[in-house]
Design an enzyme around this catalytic site. Structure first.
Site, PDB file in Angstrom:
ATOM      1  N   ASP A  40       0.862  -1.184   0.000  1.00 37.83           N
ATOM      2  CA  ASP A  40       0.000   0.000   0.000  1.00 37.83           C
ATOM      3  C   ASP A  40       0.896   1.231   0.000  1.00 37.83           C
ATOM      4  OD1 ASP A  40      -2.326   1.429  -0.074  1.00 37.83           O
ATOM      5  OD2 ASP A  40      -2.767   1.271   2.062  1.00 37.83           O
ATOM      6  N   GLY A  41       0.356   2.349  -0.423  1.00 31.57           N
ATOM      7  CA  GLY A  41       1.124   3.580  -0.433  1.00 31.57           C
ATOM      8  C   GLY A  41       0.213   4.780  -0.574  1.00 31.57           C
ATOM      9  N   GLU A  79       2.107   3.895  -4.356  1.00 35.80           N
ATOM     10  CA  GLU A  79       1.547   2.569  -4.626  1.00 35.80           C
ATOM     11  C   GLU A  79       2.534   1.751  -5.463  1.00 35.80           C
ATOM     12  OE1 GLU A  79      -1.035   1.354  -3.280  1.00 35.80           O
ATOM     13  OE2 GLU A  79      -2.621   2.864  -3.029  1.00 35.80           O
ATOM     14  N   ASP A  96      -4.375  -2.431  -3.245  1.00 37.07           N
ATOM     15  CA  ASP A  96      -5.704  -1.817  -3.353  1.00 37.07           C
ATOM     16  C   ASP A  96      -5.723  -0.714  -4.402  1.00 37.07           C
ATOM     17  OD1 ASP A  96      -4.394   0.291  -2.139  1.00 37.07           O
ATOM     18  OD2 ASP A  96      -5.489   0.167  -0.243  1.00 37.07           O
ATOM     19  N   HIS A 131      -9.186  -0.636   3.182  1.00 36.32           N
ATOM     20  CA  HIS A 131      -9.948  -0.237   4.375  1.00 36.32           C
ATOM     21  C   HIS A 131     -11.219  -1.081   4.531  1.00 36.32           C
ATOM     22  CE1 HIS A 131      -7.210   3.153   4.495  1.00 36.32           C
ATOM     23  NE2 HIS A 131      -7.556   3.452   3.252  1.00 36.32           N
ATOM     24  N   ASP A 141      -1.162  -0.093   5.153  1.00 35.95           N
ATOM     25  CA  ASP A 141      -1.626   1.289   5.226  1.00 35.95           C
ATOM     26  C   ASP A 141      -1.031   1.994   6.441  1.00 35.95           C
ATOM     27  OD1 ASP A 141      -3.620   3.493   4.459  1.00 35.95           O
ATOM     28  OD2 ASP A 141      -4.197   3.066   6.523  1.00 35.95           O
TER      29      ASP A 141
END
Length: 239
Positions: free
Chosen positions: A89-90, A127, A150, A205, A215
């Site tokens: 994630d980023g 990301e 994501d 999320h 995250d």
């Protein structure tokens, strides 16, 4: 597609079938050569467990007659026991702004985390950087890899061949506009060239523990002091 609800553990601290990944993870996390897999039904989990005991691949009524068995993706998404599972994630605060990435890698019962950040960058660059850093430091290049992100931008860019086409066309998209982040896309394409890797989209999320951890790592890094420059981004803003 239905989420996996049953986790079969053939080799772990307490082998058995669990309905909670929190309980299941406690049995395999840090356990050498753990063997576990998630299923949609208890019957499938029991069939796999019996096959594991007998030393043969399990075949259930649902999978009999098919050459390979596929189960619905959910944490942990273990479709092949020998696969390296990578979650990334980023993001960037205020986008653009200070940014960070987070990585969780799971393989053979071992878990590794990576994180880092930059003083000025974008969501999409972080990301991409999460994927790049995970693969730069990948130890098991001879194993199949499932990389979960994501970011539709990242997953579609690889899975749908967009990035390959951009590079083939001199980093020009189908709408004749320049492709952004060509430096990171170029490195990512080079990194995956000789890997058995699949990119999978995971909803952010939404309670996936590995995505949530990534995250948290990314946000913490983005808020750190003394971050280095994302030279690829800052140079592009000066040109």
């Amino acid at each position: 597609m239905a989420n996996k609800k049953f986790y079969a553990i053939a080799a772990g601290r307490r082998p058995g079938i669990y309905t909670s990944w929190t309980e299941a993870e406690a049995q395999v996390k840090g356990f050498p050569q753990a063997r576990f897999k998630g299923f949609a039904t208890k019957e499938e989990a029991e069939g796999w467990m019996q096959g594991a005991k007998d030393g043969r691949p399990a075949r259930t009524a649902r999978t009999a007659g098919r050459s390979t068995a596929r189960t619905a993706p959910a944490p942990p998404d273990i479709e092949r026991e020998d696969a390296v599972q990578i979650y990334t994630d980023g993001g960037a605060l205020n986008n653009p702004g200070p940014g960070g990435y987070g990585v969780v890698q799971i393989y053979a019962g071992e878990r590794k985390e990576l994180t880092g950040g930059y003083r000025l960058t974008t969501n999409n660059r972080m990301e991409l950087m999460g994927c790049i850093m995970a693969l730069r430091q990948l130890e098991y290049t001879d194993r199949p890899i499932a990389l979960h992100s994501d970011s539709s931008y990242v997953v579609n860019g690889i899975s749908k061949g967009w990035a390959k086409n951009w590079r083939k066309n001199g980093w020009i998209k189908s709408d004749r506009k320049p492709a952004l982040n060509r430096d990171l896309w170029s490195e990512l394409l080079d990194l995956i060239e000789n890997l058995d890797i699949v990119f999978k989209w995971v909803k952010g999320h939404a309670g996936n523990p590995f995505n949530e951890r990534c995250d948290a790592l990314a946000v913490a890094s983005a808020r750190s002091a003394g971050l280095p420059a994302d030279t690829g981004y800052e140079k592009s803003q000066c040109s």
